[in-house]
Design a protein around this motif. Structure first.
Motif, PDB file in Angstrom:
ATOM      1  N   VAL A 159      -4.490  -3.542   1.159  1.00 56.06           N
ATOM      2  CA  VAL A 159      -5.953  -3.547   1.021  1.00 56.06           C
ATOM      3  C   VAL A 159      -6.376  -4.635   0.044  1.00 56.06           C
ATOM      4  CG1 VAL A 159      -7.944  -2.221   0.221  1.00 56.06           C
ATOM      5  CG2 VAL A 159      -6.168  -1.093   1.575  1.00 56.06           C
ATOM      6  N   ILE A 160      -5.638  -4.735  -1.073  1.00 52.76           N
ATOM      7  CA  ILE A 160      -5.953  -5.753  -2.084  1.00 52.76           C
ATOM      8  C   ILE A 160      -5.799  -7.155  -1.500  1.00 52.76           C
ATOM      9  CG2 ILE A 160      -5.207  -6.730  -4.293  1.00 52.76           C
ATOM     10  CD1 ILE A 160      -4.430  -3.867  -5.132  1.00 52.76           C
TER      11      ILE A 160
ATOM     12  N   ASP B 110       5.430   3.841  -0.686  1.00 50.78           N
ATOM     13  CA  ASP B 110       4.811   3.495   0.597  1.00 50.78           C
ATOM     14  C   ASP B 110       3.289   3.444   0.463  1.00 50.78           C
ATOM     15  OD1 ASP B 110       7.219   3.322   1.874  1.00 50.78           O
ATOM     16  OD2 ASP B 110       7.177   5.368   2.673  1.00 50.78           O
ATOM     17  N   THR B 111       2.743   4.401  -0.280  1.00 55.44           N
ATOM     18  CA  THR B 111       1.293   4.431  -0.479  1.00 55.44           C
ATOM     19  C   THR B 111       0.839   3.222  -1.295  1.00 55.44           C
ATOM     20  OG1 THR B 111       1.329   6.843  -0.432  1.00 55.44           O
ATOM     21  CG2 THR B 111      -0.632   5.811  -1.331  1.00 55.44           C
ATOM     22  N   ILE B 112       1.621   2.859  -2.307  1.00 59.38           N
ATOM     23  CA  ILE B 112       1.290   1.680  -3.117  1.00 59.38           C
ATOM     24  C   ILE B 112       1.337   0.421  -2.264  1.00 59.38           C
ATOM     25  CG2 ILE B 112       2.063   0.248  -5.052  1.00 59.38           C
ATOM     26  CD1 ILE B 112       0.680   2.843  -5.883  1.00 59.38           C
ATOM     27  N   ASN B 113       2.304   0.361  -1.352  1.00 63.78           N
ATOM     28  CA  ASN B 113       2.379  -0.785  -0.439  1.00 63.78           C
ATOM     29  C   ASN B 113       1.127  -0.875   0.435  1.00 63.78           C
ATOM     30  OD1 ASN B 113       4.854  -2.313  -0.789  1.00 63.78           O
ATOM     31  ND2 ASN B 113       5.934  -0.453  -0.216  1.00 63.78           N
TER      32      ASN B 113
ATOM     33  N   GLY C 159       4.631  -1.655  -9.748  1.00 69.05           N
ATOM     34  CA  GLY C 159       3.808  -2.601 -10.496  1.00 69.05           C
ATOM     35  C   GLY C 159       3.915  -3.996  -9.928  1.00 69.05           C
ATOM     36  N   LYS C 160       5.131  -4.392  -9.563  1.00 72.02           N
ATOM     37  CA  LYS C 160       5.341  -5.730  -8.990  1.00 72.02           C
ATOM     38  C   LYS C 160       4.645  -5.874  -7.644  1.00 72.02           C
ATOM     39  CE  LYS C 160       8.893  -9.227  -8.193  1.00 72.02           C
ATOM     40  NZ  LYS C 160       8.181  -9.817  -7.061  1.00 72.02           N
ATOM     41  N   VAL C 161       4.684  -4.810  -6.836  1.00 73.63           N
ATOM     42  CA  VAL C 161       4.004  -4.834  -5.531  1.00 73.63           C
ATOM     43  C   VAL C 161       2.512  -5.128  -5.719  1.00 73.63           C
ATOM     44  CG1 VAL C 161       3.313  -3.429  -3.550  1.00 73.63           C
ATOM     45  CG2 VAL C 161       5.658  -3.303  -4.411  1.00 73.63           C
ATOM     46  N   LEU C 162       1.889  -4.440  -6.665  1.00 73.42           N
ATOM     47  CA  LEU C 162       0.459  -4.640  -6.928  1.00 73.42           C
ATOM     48  C   LEU C 162       0.194  -6.019  -7.523  1.00 73.42           C
ATOM     49  CD1 LEU C 162      -0.399  -1.130  -8.404  1.00 73.42           C
ATOM     50  CD2 LEU C 162      -1.216  -2.057  -6.237  1.00 73.42           C
TER      51      LEU C 162
ATOM     52  N   GLN D 294      -6.853  11.328   1.818  1.00 71.24           N
ATOM     53  CA  GLN D 294      -5.491  11.420   2.341  1.00 71.24           C
ATOM     54  C   GLN D 294      -4.640  10.210   1.965  1.00 71.24           C
ATOM     55  OE1 GLN D 294      -5.926  11.969   6.595  1.00 71.24           O
ATOM     56  NE2 GLN D 294      -7.421  13.618   6.303  1.00 71.24           N
ATOM     57  N   SER D 295      -5.200   9.332   1.129  1.00 69.85           N
ATOM     58  CA  SER D 295      -4.509   8.106   0.675  1.00 69.85           C
ATOM     59  C   SER D 295      -4.205   7.152   1.823  1.00 69.85           C
ATOM     60  CB  SER D 295      -3.206   8.461  -0.067  1.00 69.85           C
ATOM     61  OG  SER D 295      -3.470   9.307  -1.157  1.00 69.85           O
ATOM     62  N   LYS D 296      -5.007   7.215   2.892  1.00 66.11           N
ATOM     63  CA  LYS D 296      -4.886   6.252   3.985  1.00 66.11           C
ATOM     64  C   LYS D 296      -5.880   5.132   3.707  1.00 66.11           C
ATOM     65  CE  LYS D 296      -3.400   9.791   7.282  1.00 66.11           C
ATOM     66  NZ  LYS D 296      -3.707  10.537   8.531  1.00 66.11           N
TER      67      LYS D 296
END
Length: 812
Positions: free
Chosen positions: A366-367, A358-361, A388-391, A318-320
Motif C-alpha cells: 500500500v505504501i 505477511d500483513t506487514i508485506n 522494519g526493513k520491509v516498511l 480484517q487487515s486487508k
C-alpha cells in the motif's frame, strides 16, 4: 518445573525452572519498568531485596490490602521513582507533612492483594504455584502499573495453562478481557469459545451487563454457531423496542424509550424541480418516467458510496489493507465524499496490533502504491528488524506519507540502519517516531549520517533508545549540518553531562531547531551550565525541556542567568531538579529582565514559602509570563497568600498551577479574594492543596466565582470540600457564565452535594467538562445528575467513576 519470571532492565525474562542470567542496565529512563528490583540473579537484586525486607532508611510506606489482610511495605523512593513510572507519579503527588520529621510518604493500595504486590515489587512469579484467579488479578494490576511484558505473560499463562478455570469463570474473565485493549490475547481466546458455545454468554444472566466493545466483537464473529436472527431478536433488541416501533408509527413525534444505535445519516439534498433542473434551453420538460429514472439513479449512487464505506471499513478491520486502500481511493473520487472519508483514507491508526510478516508485506505494498495515506501509526506492534526493513524499503518508493509512528517496536540497531537508508532517499516524511526501539549506538550512527543528507524531516523522536553520552555526541555532530530539523526528543537516553555538553555546543551553531526535549538524562550541573552557555548564543530555540535532570542549584542558576541574555526562548521546563532558595532568587531576577519567556515549569522543586515569596515579587514586575507551574513546591499558606497578592497586581498570567502545596485555609481564602480582582487568569489548579478543613475554602472560592469573569478552568481535586463547600460551588455555577472546566473529584460531596450540582447543571449553560470521580454520591446523587443531563445542553464530558451509583439492592 514451573515458569519463573525475573525482571531485567527492559522487561521480564522467561525460562524453565529459573530465570536466565542477564546483566543489563536500565534502558527505560522514563520509568516504565515491569518490575521494581532488577534481575533475580543480578548482583544488585539481593542488596535491594534486603533493603526491602529490613526497611533501613526507608522513606515510603506502601499499605497493601484491607484488614484483617493488610501489610505495610517499607520502600525507598529513589528505587521506586527510577523503576516504575506509575509509582513515581503516585509519589510525586504526595507532599510531605511538616509534622513528619522523617519525611515519609504513604501510598495505599487497598484493592491489591499482598501476594500480587509481592510479585510486582520483587519481580518474580512461579506461575505453576498460583491459580487462575491470582493470575487474572496479576494481569489487571500489571496493566495498571504499566508492566506490559508481565501482563502479556499472564495472558499467555491463563490461555495455555488455565483454560478449564476460564470456562468455569467465563463471564468474569470475558468482562475483564474487554476492559482494556491490551488484553487482546484473552479477548481472542474468549471469542473462540463463544463462537463454538454461544450459550455460555448469551444465556448468562450477566449478558445484559457486557460492554459495548464486547458486544461489537461478538457481532463481528463470522463463525458464531448461532442463528443470526435469533441473536438480534432475542439478545440484542430491548424488550420494549417493538412496542416503541409500533408507537412511533402511530405517533411519529413521540419520543422512544429503547436504547438503540443512532440511525444512518441520510442525504437530504432536494431533487431539481421538474421544469428547471431536468429541462435546459429549449428542450422539452422531462417526463414523469425520466424523473423517476433520475431519482432511482441518485438513490443507487448514494447506496453505492455507503456500501463502499462499509466494505472499506470491514477490509480495514480484517487487515486487508490493499483492498481497503483501493476502496478508499474510489470513495475519494466520488464528489460526495466527506471530510471523514478523507480522514479514513489518509490517517491509519494501527496502534498495538502485532501483525504477521505477511500483513506487514501487504501494508508495504500500500505504501509503495502512493495512495492517499499520509499518516501511519504502528506503535507497539512488535515489528522487529525484519518487518522494519520491509516498511523502510517501501518508504524509499513512497512520496505521500508524511507522518510515521514506530514507537516500541523492537527495531534494534538493524532497524535503525534500515530507516536511516530510508531517510537518505525519502523526500516526503516530515515526522518520524522511533521511541523505545533499542536502536543503540550502531543504529544511531546510521541515523546521524542520514540527518546530514535528509532535507525534509522536521520532527524526530528518539526517546528511550539507550544512546548514552556517545549517542549525544553523534547527534550533536548531525545538528551541526542538518538544516531542516525543528523538533528533537531525546527523553530518557542517559546522555549524562558529556552528551549534554556536546548537544549544547551544537546548539551554538544550529539555527533551525526550535524545540528540544532532554528530560531524564542525568545531565547534572555541568550539563545544565553547558546548555546555559548555549542559550546565550542560540537564536532559534523556543522550547527547552530539562525536567528530571538533577541540574541542582548550580545548573539552574546558570540557566537563570542565561535567560537574562536570551531573546528567543519562550518555554522552559525545569521539573524536579533539586533547586534551592538562591536559585529562586536567580530565576526571579531573570523574570524581571527577560522579555520573551511566556511559560515556566518549576514543579516538584520544593522551593518553600521563601521561594514562593521571591517568585511572587517577580510576578508583580513581569509583564510577559502567561503560564507558571509551581505544583508540589511546599509553598504553604504563606507562599499562597503572597502569590495571591501578586495576582492582584499581575495582569498577564493566564495559567497558574499551585496544586499539592499544602496552602491551608488561609492561603486558599487569599487566592479566592485575588480571583475577585484579577481579570487575566483563565486557568487555576489548586488540586489536593489541603486548604479546606471543612467547607470554608469551597465557600470562599464560590464567592469568587460570582465576581470573577475570566476564569475558565478550575482544579480542586482532593480538597475535602464536603457537602457545604460543594453546595456553595454549585450555587455559584448557577450564576457564573465563564467557567467551562471544573475538577471536583475526591471531595466527599456526598448524595446531597450531587443533588446540588445536578440543580446547577439544569441552570448553567457554559460548563463543558466536569470531573466528579470518587465523591460518594451514591444512587441518590447519581439519579439526580442523570436527570440533570436530560436538561443540560452544554456539558460534553462528565466523570462519575468510583462513586458506587447503584443502591445496595441493585448491587446484590
Amino acid at each position: 518445573m514451573g515458569v519463573a519470571v525475573g525482571v531485567q532492565a527492559g522487561g521480564f525474562r522467561f525460562a524453565e525452572g529459573k530465570p536466565a542470567v542477564s546483566r543489563e542496565y536500565m534502558r527505560d529512563a522514563g520509568g516504565e519498568m515491569v518490575g521494581l528490583l532488577g534481575h533475580p540473579e543480578d548482583g544488585l537484586l539481593p542488596d535491594l531485596t534486603n533493603l526491602l525486607e529490613n526497611g533501613e532508611d526507608y522513606n515510603v510506606l506502601i499499605e497493601v490490602g484491607q484488614m484483617p489482610n493488610r501489610q505495610i511495605f517499607k520502600a525507598h523512593s529513589i528505587i521506586l521513582n527510577s523503576r516504575c513510572f506509575y509509582l513515581r507519579e503516585k509519589i510525586s503527588k504526595i507532599f510531605y507533612n511538616k509534622k513528619n520529621k522523617k519525611n515519609i510518604k504513604k501510598i495505599s493500595f487497598p484493592n491489591i492483594s499482598i501476594i500480587i504486590f509481592e510479585i510486582i515489587i520483587n519481580g518474580i512469579v512461579l506461575f505453576n504455584k498460583v491459580d487462575g484467579s491470582t493470575i487474572l488479578d496479576l494481569l489487571t494490576i500489571a496493566n495498571e502499573f504499566g508492566l506490559d511484558e508481565l501482563g502479556n505473560a499472564a495472558q499467555i499463562q491463563l490461555v495455555e495453562k488455565h483454560a478449564s478455570w476460564i470456562r468455569l469463570n467465563f463471564t468474569k474473565v470475558y468482562r475483564i478481557s474487554f476492559e482494556n485493549d491490551n488484553f487482546k490475547d484473552l479477548q481472542k481466546f474468549c471469542n473462540d469459545i463463544i463462537a463454538k458455545h454461544p450459550s455460555i454468554i448469551f444465556d448468562s444472566e450477566d449478558f445484559v451487563n457486557i460492554s459495548e466493545n464486547a458486544l461489537i466483537s461478538l457481532l463481528k464473529l463470522d463463525n458464531l454457531n448461532m442463528d443470526e436472527g435469533k441473536i438480534w431478536d432475542q439478545q440484542i433488541f430491548e424488550p420494549n423496542l417493538w412496542k416503541d416501533i409500533m408507537s412511533k408509527l402511530a405517533a411519529p413525534n413521540r419520543a422512544i424509550t429503547s436504547i438503540i444505535l443512532p440511525p444512518r445519516i441520510v442525504s437530504n439534498t432536494a431533487l431539481p424541480s421538474r421544469n428547471s433542473a431536468v429541462s435546459s434551453g429549449n428542450k422539452a420538460p422531462a417526463t414523469s418516467s425520466e424523473i423517476n429514472t433520475l431519482n432511482l439513479n441518485l438513490s443507487t449512487q448514494s447506496e453505492n458510496i455507503e456500501n463502499m464505506r462499509v466494505e472499506a471499513s470491514e477490509y480495514f478491520k480484517q487487515s486487508k489493507f490493499i483492498k481497503a486502500a483501493e476502496l478508499f481511493e474510489k470513495i475519494l473520487e466520488d464528489s460526495r465524499h466527506s471530510s471523514k472519508d478523507q480522514e479514513n483514507a489518509s490517517k491509519w491508526d494501527l496502534f498495538y496490533n502485532v501483525f504477521s510478516l505477511d500483513t506487514i508485506n501487504e501494508l508495504a505494498k500500500v505504501i509503495c502504491k502512493n495512495t492517499a495515506l499520509t499518516s501511519l501509526n504502528l506503535c507497539k506492534n512488535k515489528l522487529g528488524p525484519e518487518a522494519g526493513k520491509v516498511l523502510a524499503d517501501a518508504l524509499c518508493k513512497n512520496t505521500k506519507l508524511t507522518h510515521l509512528e514506530l514507537g516500541t517496536n523492537n527495531l534494534g540497531s538493524e532497524g535503525g540502519k534500515s530507516f536511516a537508508d530510508t531517510l537518505c532517499k525519502n523526500t516526503a516524511l516530515i515526522h518520524l517516531n522511533l521511541n523505545s526501539n533499542l536502536l543503540g549506538l550502531k543504529g544511531l550512527e546510521s541515523l546521524a549520517d542520514a540527518l546530514y543528507k535528509n532535507t525534509t524531516l522536521t520532527s524526530l523522536i528518539l526517546s528511550k533508545n539507550e544512546l548514552g553520552s556517545e549517542g549525544g555526541k553523534l547527534l550533536a555532530g548531525a545538528l551541526y549540518k542538518n538544516t531542516t530539523l525543528t523538533y528533537l526528543n531525546l527523553l530518557g537516553n542517559d546522555l549524562r553531562a558529556e552528551g549534554g555538553k556536546a548537544l549544547a555546543d551544537a546548539l551554538c551553531k544550529n539555527n533551525t531547531l526550535t524545540s528540544l526535549d532532554l528530560r531524564f538524562n542525568k545531565l547534572g550541573p555541568k550539563g545544565g551550565k553547558a546548555l546555559a552557555d548555549a542559550l546565550c548564543k542560540n537564536s532559534t530555540l523556543t522550547l527547552l525541556n530539562l525536567g528530571f535532570n538533577e541540574l541542582g542549584s548550580e545548573g539552574v542558576k546558570a540557566l537563570a542567568n542565561a535567560l537574562c541574555k536570551n531573546s528567543t526562548l519562550t518555554s522552559l521546563l525545569l521539573e524536579q531538579n533539586n533547586l534551592r532558595l538562591e536559585v529562586g532568587e536567580a530565576l526571579a531576577d531573570a523574570l524581571c529582565k527577560n522579555s520573551v519567556l511566556t511559560s515556566l515549569d518549576l514543579s516538584r522543586n520544593f522551593l518553600g514559602p521563601k521561594g514562593g515569596k521571591i517568585l511572587a515579587n517577580a510576578l508583580c514586575k513581569n509583564s510577559i509570563l502567561t503560564s507558571l507551574n509551581l505544583e508540589n513546591n511546599d509553598l504553604g499558606s504563606e507562599g499562597g497568600k503572597i502569590l495571591a497578592d501578586a495576582l492582584c497586581k499581575n495582569s498577564t498570567l493566564t495559567s497558574l498551577n499551585l496544586g499539592y502545596n499544602n496552602l491551608g485555609s488561609e492561603g486558599g481564602k487569599a487566592l479566592a479574594d485575588a480571583l475577585c480582582k484579577n481579570t487575566s487568569l483563565t486557568s487555576l489548579d489548586l488540586s489536593d492543596s489541603n486548604f479546606n478543613v471543612g467547607p470554608e475554602g469551597g465557600k470562599s472560592l464560590a464567592d469568587a466565582l460570582y465576581k470573577n469573569s475570566s476564569l475558565t478552568s478550575l482544579g480542586l481535586y482532593g480538597n475535602n470540600l464536603e457537602f457545604e463547600g460543594g453546595r456553595a460551588l454549585a450555587n455559584a455555577l448557577c450564576n457564573n457564565n465563564t467557567l467551562t472546566s471544573l475538577e471536583l473529584s475526591s471531595n466527599r460531596l456526598g448524595p446531597e452535594g450531587g443533588k446540588a450540582l445536578a440543580d446547577a447543571l439544569c441552570k448553567n449553560n457554559t460548563l463543558k467538562d466536569l470531573s466528579l470521580s470518587d465523591c460518594g454520591f451514591g444512587s441518590e446523587g447519581g439519579i439526580a445528575l442523570a436527570n440533570a443531563l436530560c436538561k443540560n445542553i452544554t456539558l460534553t464530558s462528565l466523570d462519575l467513576s468510583e462513586n458506587v451509583l447503584k443502591s445496595k439492592e441493585e448491587r446484590h
